[in-house]
Design an enzyme around this catalytic site. Structure first.
Site, PDB file in Angstrom:
ATOM      1  N   ASN A 293     -50.487 -67.053  60.613  1.00 10.66           N
ATOM      2  CA  ASN A 293     -49.860 -67.751  61.737  1.00 10.66           C
ATOM      3  C   ASN A 293     -50.951 -68.469  62.511  1.00 10.66           C
ATOM      4  O   ASN A 293     -51.578 -67.900  63.400  1.00 10.66           O
ATOM      5  CB  ASN A 293     -49.142 -66.762  62.638  1.00 10.66           C
ATOM      6  N   ASP A 294     -51.180 -69.713  62.173  1.00 10.89           N
ATOM      7  CA  ASP A 294     -52.343 -70.359  62.771  1.00 10.89           C
ATOM      8  C   ASP A 294     -52.108 -70.791  64.205  1.00 10.89           C
ATOM      9  O   ASP A 294     -52.904 -71.498  64.798  1.00 10.89           O
ATOM     10  CB  ASP A 294     -52.930 -71.467  61.884  1.00 10.89           C
ATOM     11  N   CYS A 295     -51.016 -70.334  64.782  1.00 11.84           N
ATOM     12  CA  CYS A 295     -50.783 -70.569  66.208  1.00 11.84           C
ATOM     13  C   CYS A 295     -50.975 -69.306  67.040  1.00 11.84           C
ATOM     14  O   CYS A 295     -50.817 -69.345  68.259  1.00 11.84           O
ATOM     15  CB  CYS A 295     -49.387 -71.120  66.427  1.00 11.84           C
TER      16      CYS A 295
END
Ligand code: BGC
Ligand code: NOJ
Length: 811
Positions: free
Chosen positions: A482-484
């Site tokens: 989850n690159d957020c």
């Protein structure tokens, strides 16, 4: 509401209303030359790399949406129209767009004239071929003035959009016979040019954009077309285009084909010129000659179709569920090829300049593609691994043209390395090719740094082992999958990108339960591989780390009813009942249940039940709940999205299959199947007006239950969703799993399923598999026979190459 229908026999989606709720696109080409084409003829072409070798221009964010493309304008004396309705938007008497496997046809009928444009990139060809078929269905003679149109991009799509003080002076073309050549910058550093030809003598042309359109006209009303006469303009700077003018006279009932070739050429340094300033056109002419008749074009299209027959014959199913069969047999596999080719670089949601080939993305894409062309998967694995560093870390992406890694969308994502184990083991299980493990592969593309690919897997595994936090769980680094969820970012400046701004990992306690589960799943794969190739000591060493991780997860990752998501920088829990918002997340519960952690103790069932209760909704499973309603500086981008969208409680279709697979670990085939149908595009076709994007491919995200408009999808085509859903349905629900020494059959289906049939080509043999479910069970193989012979266990052993074998499985 629907805007078309599936034509499964022809493997096409047929759009019958041009006013789709969003452009519904297709991809042409699957090797070097590529085009995107929408249902109204919008789109663009590039060679290998959508950023560095853009051939035709496209304006994202245009008004109206999707303006600019490969257009044909017809002036028939009464009206000016286009077969794809746009750009003229003259009302057509009928319209039909058929998107097929790497080709598209768009047909419009007006005033008794039928115009059908076929677009495709022939195999092994650096060109898009277009065949325009014109048919006079009336009793009168028709005189048609045909104008083609493409707009050249000045190669680098990024500078093309910004450096106008230079761009407006550099454009150069050559016009010879019926071919328009675009040669901007060829004289200095470039060794490539593009061209656009027609197989008829042209009676005129235009190559200067403003002359063709008129400065005050848009794509919908080019002044030359309205006037019915080209101006033979020669571009010098400004914006070069290519438009051929051809007049066609059709007797009643007569038809005519025009063939256009939009191609790309590279010449050797010492072979660039025919004479001073005149480019060497030999290669262009050779390609044009290959497609100078309609018959040759039809033959090339037939070849492309045969190529797809072959690819799609490797895995076919017959389940009695039409909507499922068309996805598994056609569209999902096709989308997997497309994501393999483009990673996340070029779609109608990815501009082609922001992102190249992603390390984690491309590895995951392989599980949906590897059975199609294993040799190409092999090359991809080597390319990806070559962007790794000696400590197992890696660049997050690389540019396809150079294959060099870069940090342009951030670095230090600690999940990245583990995906290389998935990509590589998936390849070996499919192909049986263990030699890939011995392949010398450099670090950071540095010549001389080569070690075996197997060593790359070891450093991938150890990257997690060497980066554990205070709870014995993996440090997340910049972010995990989850690159957020940016736990070390602390950004307060709106001009910073969450992806690339400072990563304060020093002293951080940010740990990820998602990477923890991932490590257990692919760590076990690594152990299995080690054992298969006789590295027993390494297997034992790795196993200890996995056992320790399982213990750490049970001890520090369990929240009572589900797995927590992470620890933040300060060591506080995320995704726990103690949190005010986002008490539960999908990723850690997906990975820890896939890993079967606490299966005996009931943790898997409990976690999945909590997912069902808190995350599931009508349109799929949302990522987290309740959504974030304010910005948390210690969580980053995830809390920047409005509730219900993207990583903040959107239905992130990529990770729904993690729960489906988790359900199969628990043996609940009914739940897995229910989740599968919710997000599967062929099942949402009926609500296309709400869903908005193409009903034949997966979208990355569907707005979740907390969104303003739940059920509305975005970001179609380039998403790991394609590979993951294919993987989940074929290997975990239908349960056809390639292993090192045979095909394991482990279905987990809804109890009402009476059975299904699969044809699977595997390691040179063909298996005709019939699964029967007489007792309405969900999981478990009671017996398995191959050609009538009973087999111990549920793995079909490798049978002699070339043969066809009948397999009967009773559940
Ligand atoms: C998006 C992610 C995406 C990332 C890539 C973020 O804004 O929400 O889905 O992977 O950008 O740069
Ligand atoms: C899209 C990216 O391509 C992928 O790498 C990432 O894992 C997901 N977004 C989730 O943030």
């Amino acid at each position: 509401m629907k805007y078309g229908h599936f034509d499964d026999n022809r493997r096409e989606y047929v759009i019958t209303n041009p006013r789709t709720p969003w452009p519904w696109i297709n991809y042409l080409g699957n090797e070097d030359f590529f085009s995107l084409v929408s249902n109204t003829g919008g789109g663009y072409s590039f060679y290998k790399d959508a950023k560095f070798r853009r051939i035709t221009r496209y304006r994202y964010n245009n008004v109206p949406m999707d303006s600019g493309g490969k257009y044909f304008y017809i002036n028939d004396g009464e009206s000016v129209w286009s077969p794809g309705w746009k750009p003229c938007k003259t009302e057509l008497d009928s319209y039909e767009c058929r998107h097929g496997m790497n080709y598209t046809t768009i047909k419009g009928v007006k005033n008794g004239v039928e115009a059908e444009a076929l677009y495709f990139v022939p195999l092994k060809t650096w060109a898009e071929v277009q065949k325009l078929t014109l048919r006079n269905t009336t009793n009168e003679v028709k005189t048609l003035k045909i104008f083609s149109f493409v707009e050249w991009c000045l190669w680098n799509a990024a500078t093309d959009m910004e450096n106008f003080q230079r761009n407006f002076s550099t454009g150069e073309v050559e016009i010879e016979d019926s071919v328009i050549y675009h040669k901007t910058e060829y004289k200095e550093r470039r060794d490539h040019f593009a061209y656009y030809s027609v197989n008829e003598p042209m009676q005129g042309f235009d190559t200067d954009r403003e002359t063709f359109f008129g400065l005050y006209n848009g794509f919908d009303e080019p002044q030359t077309v309205l006037e019915g006469a080209p101006r033979n303009s020669e571009a010098h700077g400004w914006s070069p285009i290519a438009s051929h003018y051809v007049e066609v006279v059709l007797q009643p009932g007569e038809s005519k084909d025009l063939v256009y070739v939009l191609g790309y050429v590279e010449n050797a340094q010492d072979d660039k010129w025919e004479s001073k300033n005149i480019i060497n056109k030999t290669k262009a002419k050779a390609t044009i000659a290959r497609f100078d008749t309609a018959a040759k074009v039809d033959a090339a299209l037939a070849e492309l179709n045969a190529y797809w027959d072959n690819l799609l014959n490797v895995f076919t199913i017959k389940t009695g569920e039409e909507k499922l069969d068309r996805m598994v047999n056609i569209w999902n596999q096709y989308q997997c090829m497309i994501t393999f080719c483009f990673s996340r670089s070029a779609s109608f949601f990815e501009s082609g300049i922001g992102r190249g080939m992603g390390f984690r993305d491309s590895n995951q894409d392989l599980v949906g593609f590897v059975h199609q062309i294993p040799e190409r998967a092999r090359e991809r694995i080597i390319d990806i691994a070559s962007t790794q560093f000696p400590d197992g870390g890696c660049y997050h992406q690389y540019q396809p043209l150079t294959k060099k890694g870069n940090n342009e969308i951030g670095q230090g994502f600690n999940d990245d390395p583990m995906w290389l184990i998935l990509g590589t083991t998936a390849y070996i299980k499919e192909s049986g090719d263990f030699t890939i493990l011995e392949e010398p592969v450099p670090f950071d593309n540095e010549a001389g740094s080569e070690v075996s690919l197997f060593h790359h897997l070891t450093v991938s595994f150890d990257h997690v082992v060497n980066n554990l936090g205070p709870h014995g769980l993996p440090l997340s680094g910049r972010a995990d999958w989850n690159d957020c969820l940016n736990l070390n970012c602390f950004s307060n400046d709106p001009n910073e990108s969450f992806q690339t701004t400072e990563n304060k990992s020093e002293g951080s306690q940010a740990q990820s339960l998602m990477i923890a589960g991932l490590f257990v799943v692919y760590g076990r794969d690594y152990v299995e591989l080690c054992k298969v190739i006789g590295k027993t000591e390494e297997a034992a060493r790795a196993q200890q780390h996995i056992d320790a991780m399982v213990e750490a997860i049970k001890l520090n990752g369990w929240d009572g009813d589900w797995f927590i998501r992470a620890y933040d920088y300060f060591g506080n829990k995320i995704g726990s009942k103690d949190n005010e918002e986002s008490k539960i997340f999908i990723e850690s519960n997906g990975w820890c249940t896939m890993a079967g952690i606490g299966l005996e103790e009931g943790m898997v069932a409990k976690a999945l039940d909590s997912v069902k209760e808190r995350l599931d909704c009508e349109h799929g499973i949302v990522l987290n709940n309740p959504p974030f309603t304010k910005y948390y500086i210690e969580y980053g981008e995830i809390s920047s999205y409005p509730p219900g969208y993207k990583e903040n409680a959107g239905i992130f279709c990529h990770n729904n299959p993690w729960i489906m697979i988790g359900e199969t670990v628990q043996g609940r085939g009914d739940r897995a199947w229910e989740y599968f149908r919710k997000i599967c595009p062929s099942y949402t076709e009926e609500i296309s007006d709400l869903h908005k994007v193409e009903p034949y491919v997966y979208a990355q995200m569907i707005a979740g239950k907390d969104a303003f408009k739940p059920g509305e999808a975005k970001n179609s085509w380039l998403t790991g969703t394609a590979a993951w859903n294919y993987y989940a349905i074929t290997q975990y629900i239908l349960g056809i799993q390639p292993t090192y020494n045979g095909l394991r059959i482990e279905p987990c289906i809804a109890p009402e399923w009476k059975g299904f049939a699969v044809t699977r080509k595997f390691r040179g043999a063909t298996y005709l598999i019939e699964v029967k479910n007489p007792n309405g069970s969900m999981k478990g193989v009671a017996s398995l026979t191959v050609d009538g012979k009973l087999i111990e266990g549920n793995t079909i052993p490798l049978m002699p190459v070339g043969g066809t074998y009948k397999v009967e499985v009773i559940m």
